[in-house]
Structures are given as structure tokens and as C-alpha cells.
Enzyme design. Structure first.
Site, PDB file in Angstrom:
ATOM      1  N   GLY A  45       0.657  -1.046   0.169  1.00 16.84           N
ATOM      2  CA  GLY A  45      -0.447  -0.328  -0.375  1.00 16.84           C
ATOM      3  C   GLY A  45       1.125   1.224  -0.075  1.00 16.84           C
ATOM      4  O   GLY A  45       2.186   1.193   0.142  1.00 16.84           O
ATOM      5  N   GLN A  50       2.573  10.172   1.336  1.00 19.10           N
ATOM      6  CA  GLN A  50       4.105   9.625   1.997  1.00 19.10           C
ATOM      7  C   GLN A  50       5.322   9.314   0.386  1.00 19.10           C
ATOM      8  O   GLN A  50       6.369   9.148   0.384  1.00 19.10           O
ATOM      9  CB  GLN A  50       4.098   7.830   1.692  1.00 19.10           C
ATOM     10  CG  GLN A  50       3.462   7.204   2.927  1.00 19.10           C
ATOM     11  CD  GLN A  50       2.908   6.043   3.041  1.00 19.10           C
ATOM     12  OE1 GLN A  50       2.543   5.302   2.022  1.00 19.10           O
ATOM     13  NE2 GLN A  50       4.292   5.016   3.486  1.00 19.10           N
ATOM     14  N   CYS A 107       5.797   0.371   7.981  1.00 19.04           N
ATOM     15  CA  CYS A 107       5.484   1.302   7.044  1.00 19.04           C
ATOM     16  C   CYS A 107       6.490   1.653   6.199  1.00 19.04           C
ATOM     17  O   CYS A 107       8.359   1.419   6.448  1.00 19.04           O
ATOM     18  CB  CYS A 107       5.399   1.844   7.838  1.00 19.04           C
ATOM     19  SG  CYS A 107       4.474   3.393   7.196  1.00 19.04           S
ATOM     20  N   HIS A 149      -4.552   0.530   7.667  1.00 24.41           N
ATOM     21  CA  HIS A 149      -3.320   1.406   7.611  1.00 24.41           C
ATOM     22  C   HIS A 149      -3.013   2.539   6.972  1.00 24.41           C
ATOM     23  O   HIS A 149      -2.210   3.267   7.469  1.00 24.41           O
ATOM     24  CB  HIS A 149      -2.329   0.526   7.389  1.00 24.41           C
ATOM     25  CG  HIS A 149      -0.165   1.076   7.774  1.00 24.41           C
ATOM     26  ND1 HIS A 149       0.044   0.804   8.246  1.00 24.41           N
ATOM     27  CD2 HIS A 149      -0.124   2.008   6.453  1.00 24.41           C
ATOM     28  CE1 HIS A 149       1.199   1.607   8.425  1.00 24.41           C
ATOM     29  NE2 HIS A 149       1.165   1.926   7.133  1.00 24.41           N
ATOM     30  N   GLU A 150      -3.449   2.756   5.252  1.00 21.72           N
ATOM     31  CA  GLU A 150      -3.052   3.643   4.380  1.00 21.72           C
ATOM     32  C   GLU A 150      -4.145   5.136   4.929  1.00 21.72           C
ATOM     33  O   GLU A 150      -3.443   5.900   4.693  1.00 21.72           O
ATOM     34  CB  GLU A 150      -4.169   3.305   3.407  1.00 21.72           C
ATOM     35  CG  GLU A 150      -2.554   2.189   2.853  1.00 21.72           C
ATOM     36  CD  GLU A 150      -0.793   2.735   3.144  1.00 21.72           C
ATOM     37  OE1 GLU A 150      -0.847   2.976   1.732  1.00 21.72           O
ATOM     38  OE2 GLU A 150      -0.464   2.111   2.633  1.00 21.72           O
ATOM     39  N   HIS A 153      -2.518   7.144   7.388  1.00 24.22           N
ATOM     40  CA  HIS A 153      -2.004   8.544   6.213  1.00 24.22           C
ATOM     41  C   HIS A 153      -2.396   9.606   5.663  1.00 24.22           C
ATOM     42  O   HIS A 153      -1.873  10.566   6.548  1.00 24.22           O
ATOM     43  CB  HIS A 153      -0.966   7.606   5.353  1.00 24.22           C
ATOM     44  CG  HIS A 153       0.250   6.700   5.537  1.00 24.22           C
ATOM     45  ND1 HIS A 153       1.495   7.191   6.139  1.00 24.22           N
ATOM     46  CD2 HIS A 153       0.706   5.084   4.740  1.00 24.22           C
ATOM     47  CE1 HIS A 153       2.313   6.083   6.079  1.00 24.22           C
ATOM     48  NE2 HIS A 153       1.462   5.176   5.818  1.00 24.22           N
TER      49      HIS A 153
END
Length: 198
Positions: A45, A50, A107, A149-150, A153
Site C-alpha cells: 500500500g 508518503q 511502513c 493503515h493507508e 496516512h
């Protein structure tokens, strides 16, 4: 094009990202570049912050979770992962249900650190895909975990934020080394301390 991945310590990773519309410049190219960057770094991902874009967009490809060794039993949480490749634009997690379960997450912005994070097992999310088709779907198992998780972000949250104060204190030196670029990684990264001309 492979883009540099922003390292831990950069303020963009702690910022809540903004929604975009269909006129966002070169969106298809950006999505293509994000997949290419993610594959180059062996990730499952990648979120726009990021790669230094504070927008509500992330891409996932969970197929590595579908790979098992011959002597391994099938993991029920990995069901359907072989074809799980998606683009999420302006997503909103509407519901999270079920028992929290632990998994050692890593990550791309925090290389070489993996820690157990507890997340609920099932989510309902609304989002647009790369063709601006609207979706309202439920996901569970590893699919839900990668999305959660994404999604963190784009909310300015990192997996380390889910850890206990003690655990974060124990990791503080390693996290500091990452933000200063004192780490060797096999993919392109952008370190915050280098921006200031240090």
C-alpha cells in the site's frame, strides 16, 4: 516514474490530507507512479502523503499476502488477496466492527521497524476509484488492515501512533535515525533533515 518516499519525521506525514476532484492535474499519471513506486519498494500500500502530496488518495495491492509456502496452511484472513488491487480516492471509513486483532505492521516511510498494531477486523468504506466510480463496500482480514493503515496516512496518523508510550520511547533512537537519513534502504527516500540543506 519511481518517486522518493517521504521518511518519518517529515511534517507532511502528520498532516490531514485534503480531498481532490476530477480536475486534479495528471491524476492518472500520479496513480501509475504510485503503483510503480510501491512495487519498487515491495510495499502492499502507498498513500499520497508518503510521496509528498497531501491529498486523500492511496493505492493498494495485497497480492503478496496470497502467497504461501507449500507446507503453510491457508490463512483465512488472506482470502481473496490475490486479486486485491485498488485505488481509493476521497475515502471515508464509515464503520469499523469486530474484535481488534494484532499484526506486526511495517511502513515504507518507517523502514526496518515492525510492531504489533491492533485494529478492528471489519470495515465499511466509501470511496471513488480511478474512474471516479463511487463504491460503498465492506472489507475484512488483511484487506481491512491494509486499508486502515493507508487511511491513517491521509489522516496524518502513523502506525507508531498506535503504540504504547513505552514502546515509542524504546523506538525513539531508531525513529530519529530514520528521520536523519542514518539508515540504508533499497528504495528512494526523501529525508526531512536534508531539506534544510544540512
Amino acid at each position: 516514474m519511481i518517486l522518493p518516499i517521504v521518511a518519518y519525521g517529515d511534517p507532511i506525514l502528520k498532516k490531514e490530507a485534503v480531498e481532490i476532484d476530477q480536475d486534479y492535474p495528471e491524476l492518472n499519471k500520479l496513480i501509475e507512479d504510485m503503483f510503480e513506486t510501491m512495487y519498487e519498494a515491495s510495499g502492499v500500500g502507498l498513500a499520497a502523503p508518503q510521496i509528498n502530496r497531501s491529498i486523500r488518495l492511496f493505492v493498494v495491492d495485497g497480492s503478496p499476502f496470497a502467497e504461501t509456502d507449500e507446507d503453510e496452511e491457508d490463512d483465512p484472513k488472506a482470502e481473496g488477496m490475490e486479486g486485491f488491487k485498488r485505488v481509493f480516492i476521497n475515502p471515508i471509513i464509515e464503520e469499523e466492527t469486530g474484535e481488534p486483532w494484532g499484526f506486526h505492521e511495517g511502513c515504507l516511510s518507517i523502514p526496518k521497524i515492525r510492531e504489533e498494531v491492533f485494529r478492528k477486523e471489519k470495515i465499511r468504506i466509501t470511496y471513488y476509484d480511478e474512474n471516479w466510480q463511487f463504491h460503498d463496500e465492506w472489507f475484512d482480514g488483511y484487506k481491512a488492515r491494509i486499508i486502515q493503515h493507508e487511511y491513517d496516512h491521509i489522516e496524518g496518523v502513523l502506525f507508531t501512533d498506535h503504540l504504547s508510550v513505552l514502546k515509542r520511547r524504546l523506538l525513539s533512537k531508531r525513529l530519529q535515525n530514520i528521520s536523519q537519513g542514518l539508515i540504508s534502504v533499497a528504495y528512494k527516500m526523501k529525508f526531512p533533515s536534508f531539506k534544510k540543506g544540512k
